[in-house]
Write a protein that holds these residues in place. Structure first.
Motif, PDB file in Angstrom:
ATOM      1  N   GLY A 188      29.264   7.554 -13.279  1.00 51.71           N
ATOM      2  CA  GLY A 188      30.492   7.164 -13.963  1.00 51.71           C
ATOM      3  C   GLY A 188      31.091   8.231 -14.843  1.00 51.71           C
ATOM      4  N   LYS A 189      30.694   9.495 -14.679  1.00 43.31           N
ATOM      5  CA  LYS A 189      31.214  10.552 -15.544  1.00 43.31           C
ATOM      6  C   LYS A 189      32.499  11.176 -15.033  1.00 43.31           C
ATOM      7  N   ALA A 190      32.890  10.830 -13.813  1.00 38.48           N
ATOM      8  CA  ALA A 190      34.145  11.344 -13.267  1.00 38.48           C
ATOM      9  C   ALA A 190      34.691  10.315 -12.289  1.00 38.48           C
ATOM     10  N   MET A 191      36.012  10.223 -12.221  1.00 46.09           N
ATOM     11  CA  MET A 191      36.626   9.306 -11.282  1.00 46.09           C
ATOM     12  C   MET A 191      37.934   9.885 -10.779  1.00 46.09           C
ATOM     13  N   MET A 192      38.332   9.443  -9.589  1.00 42.90           N
ATOM     14  CA  MET A 192      39.643   9.752  -9.037  1.00 42.90           C
ATOM     15  C   MET A 192      40.338   8.446  -8.683  1.00 42.90           C
ATOM     16  N   VAL A 193      41.643   8.459  -8.824  1.00 45.11           N
ATOM     17  CA  VAL A 193      42.465   7.321  -8.450  1.00 45.11           C
ATOM     18  C   VAL A 193      43.578   7.825  -7.547  1.00 45.11           C
ATOM     19  N   LEU A 194      43.795   7.163  -6.420  1.00 42.86           N
ATOM     20  CA  LEU A 194      44.961   7.415  -5.580  1.00 42.86           C
ATOM     21  C   LEU A 194      45.839   6.180  -5.627  1.00 42.86           C
ATOM     22  N   THR A 195      47.101   6.373  -5.996  1.00 43.45           N
ATOM     23  CA  THR A 195      48.024   5.254  -6.071  1.00 43.45           C
ATOM     24  C   THR A 195      49.424   5.778  -5.795  1.00 43.45           C
ATOM     25  N   LEU A 196      50.423   4.947  -5.968  1.00 48.10           N
ATOM     26  CA  LEU A 196      51.804   5.381  -5.843  1.00 48.10           C
ATOM     27  C   LEU A 196      52.351   5.696  -7.221  1.00 48.10           C
ATOM     28  N   ALA A 197      53.000   6.832  -7.333  1.00 53.10           N
ATOM     29  CA  ALA A 197      53.647   7.199  -8.587  1.00 53.10           C
ATOM     30  C   ALA A 197      55.009   6.518  -8.658  1.00 53.10           C
TER      31      ALA A 197
END
Length: 591
Positions: free
Chosen positions: A320-329
């Motif tokens: 849980g020390k890094a995460m990525m999120v892909l979404t619509l801007a």
């Protein structure tokens, strides 16, 4: 991006949050409450669209009719029949059911797939109705003790990182009311009561809780049952529920009565239900995420966990020390979307430059999150250090390529989450790391300005041919200011939409994760492989046992590989060595 839906509801209800003494419908005792029946119903009605937008509804009229009929019948005999009850099946593979104030009850298709008869479903239905009738949801809301659901199973984030992750989630990280063990025990009792009164064998409810326990203890399982995240397991739940069921059935009015289980009819109803992830909404195979409907793909870092929802895709390390999120801007172009995101999250933009990603126009941004008081100090910079944000004034740059539509990246035409715009803090500072770098004269950009909360922000020239940001140093500091988080972002224009990756870690860890972030972001490309586009989901198939023997032998007779035997023993609520008879119905899957 929006924070969780309840944040909006708190504000909307603030003007009526006056305490009152009300009588609990279940216990008959008076208690202090900040919510009337009307306010509970209003809260449920306001929450419902956001929940549906975040998960989507499962499209099966027969199952929806079933849950509505059974739900309304049980609600009418509950302690609060006057509520305007609503029952939904959510299109999610997670194993969960939950309730919000006002009588809104939700079951995922994941939990429906794990029920093995109608009585198991009825017990959990009564349990969720019990949370509403006993005002557990309203009381938790009053106390503002909100727990989190939807995070990657087993993921534990530090408090400051988790707070930012919730902001970046754009609605997927719905915060549902997490109940106490006392509330769970009371709802278990109400589930037994209501399901017994409706004519079901409540002992089956205890068996389903045993299934949940097996699911949570399964080391090979892909996910933990979210039910146990929002419904903490009281001590000896299995034994206590079974005991309460027997006590209810021993009451004089029920002696001699036969109680309904309805195994075969329930199994036939869920025959053909999608099992697990639905590939058309996106799936991971061999460390690559594919989206058949939206036709894109990108690499996922090895050994990272992935959670896909209609509004976004989340990826995170095991610790849980890094995460990525892909979404619509959200914005009319990439530059506007980046500016809006920085403003809303009070980010200091360290670098911002135009680039391309596999032939697609892109904007790469590096940002830091700095404590608010330190941002206030930095805002006193001289004009020489005024914020600069890369813009693209040239034709075909993405201007007008994105829209303000909030259609989710994982289901075209889906959710309706909106963007609230600027935070209004006036403390966002955006600055390029290399102020002395000469402008790219070939772009024709003359250094126009835009406005940030009334502040004139010089615009940097286009940097189409420059490499993406890779610097590790923070933004200019004063008075020992130290960033808490580093955010790598890629805004990518594709198919008239603006997709955005946000890679987030603590600032001191950013060098460790930078390459993983950038490698994934830069791998985004158009999906053209028909084999990846036309992939089909697994679906439950209800089949008869071919011969007397063990459940494991029955699985073998249908060609189920041994590595999935444990999984299907849990889905069927049976041990592998359990005896089965020819003609018994069991669950397997097919494509």
């Amino acid at each position: 991006m929006k924070k969780h839906v309840f944040a909006c509801l708190v504000a909307a209800a603030a003007f009526v949050m006056l305490p009152a003494c009300v009588r609990n419908p279940v216990t008959g005792k008076k208690e202090v409450s900040f919510m009337s029946n009307q306010q509970e119903m209003a809260l449920g009605a306001q929450s419902d669209p956001s929940i549906v937008a975040s998960f989507g509804l499962y499209d099966d009229p027969a199952i929806q009719k079933f849950i509505e009929e059974k739900g309304m019948a049980m609600a009418k005999l509950s302690h609060r029949p006057e509520l305007e009850w609503k029952f939904r099946i959510l299109d999610s593979p997670v194993v969960n059911a939950f309730a919000v104030p006002g009588g809104y009850i939700y079951f995922t298709r994941g939990i429906m797939a794990h029920f093995n008869n109608e009585a198991e479903f009825a017990g959990v239905l009564g349990h969720e109705i019990g949370h509403v009738t006993a005002r557990h949801s309203a009381r938790q809301y009053t106390k503002q003790t909100l727990g989190q659901i939807g995070l990657i199973a087993g993921l534990i984030l530090s408090p400051d990182f988790r707070e930012y992750a919730e902001q970046a989630s754009q609605g997927m990280q719905l915060l549902f009311l997490k109940f106490s063990r006392d509330h769970e025990s009371q709802s278990d009792a109400l589930g037994v009561q209501y399901s017994t009164q409706a004519g079901y064998d409540a002992r089956e409810m205890a068996d389903f809780f045993h299934t949940l326990e097996r699911l949570s203890a399964n080391p090979n399982g892909e996910r933990l049952p979210e039910f146990l995240s929002t419904h903490p397991d009281p001590a000896n739940r299995f034994e206590n529920v079974g005991k309460m069921a027997e006590e209810w059935q021993a009451k004089p009015e029920y002696q001699g009565k036969s109680f309904t289980i309805n195994r075969d009819s329930y199994l036939k109803m869920i025959d053909g239900m999608i099992y697990g992830d639905d590939p058309k909404q996106g799936y991971v195979d061999n460390f690559v995420f594919y989206h058949p409907e939206l036709k894109f793909q990108y690499n996922v870092p090895r050994n990272w966990k992935t959670v896909n929802s209609p509004q976004q895709v989340q990826m995170a390390t095991e610790d849980g020390k890094a995460m990525m999120v892909l979404t619509l801007a959200q914005g009319d172009n990439m530059q506007q979307a980046a500016q809006k995101f920085a403003e809303e999250h009070q980010l200091t933009v360290v670098d911002s430059r135009q680039t391309t990603v596999n032939g697609l126009s892109a904007l790469a941004v590096v940002s830091d999150q700095i404590p608010q008081q330190q941002q206030g100090q930095q805002y006193q910079q001289s004009a020489a250090n005024q914020p600069t944000v890369a813009t693209n004034q040239s034709s075909g740059s993405g201007s007008g390529s994105g829209s303000s539509s909030s259609a989710p990246p994982t289901r075209q035409g889906g959710g309706t989450t909106t963007n609230s715009g600027s935070s209004g803090s006036g403390k966002v500072i955006t600055t390029r790391e290399n102020q002395n770098q000469p402008s790219d004269k070939s772009t024709g950009n003359t250094g126009s300005t835009s406005t940030n909360n009334g502040k004139s922000i010089p615009q940097s020239p286009s940097n189409q041919n420059q490499p993406a940001p890779s610097q590790n140093q923070p933004a200019p500091q004063q008075s020992g200011a130290q960033p808490t988080l580093r955010v790598y972002s890629y805004y990518i224009t594709y198919n008239k939409l603006i997709y955005v990756f946000h890679g987030i870690s603590k600032f001191e860890d950013q060098a460790k994760y930078k390459n993983a972030f950038l490698n994934s972001m830069r791998s985004f490309k158009v999906l053209t492989d028909p084999a990846r586009i036309n992939v089909k989901p697994e679906r439950l198939k209800i089949v008869p046992v071919k011969a007397n023997g063990t459940f494991q032998a029955a699985l073998n007779s249908y060609g189920i590989t041994s590595k999935r035997h444990k999984e299907f023993s849990i889905v069927n609520g049976m041990e592998l060595g359990a005896a089965v008879r020819k003609g018994n119905l069991i669950k397997i899957v097919e494509k």
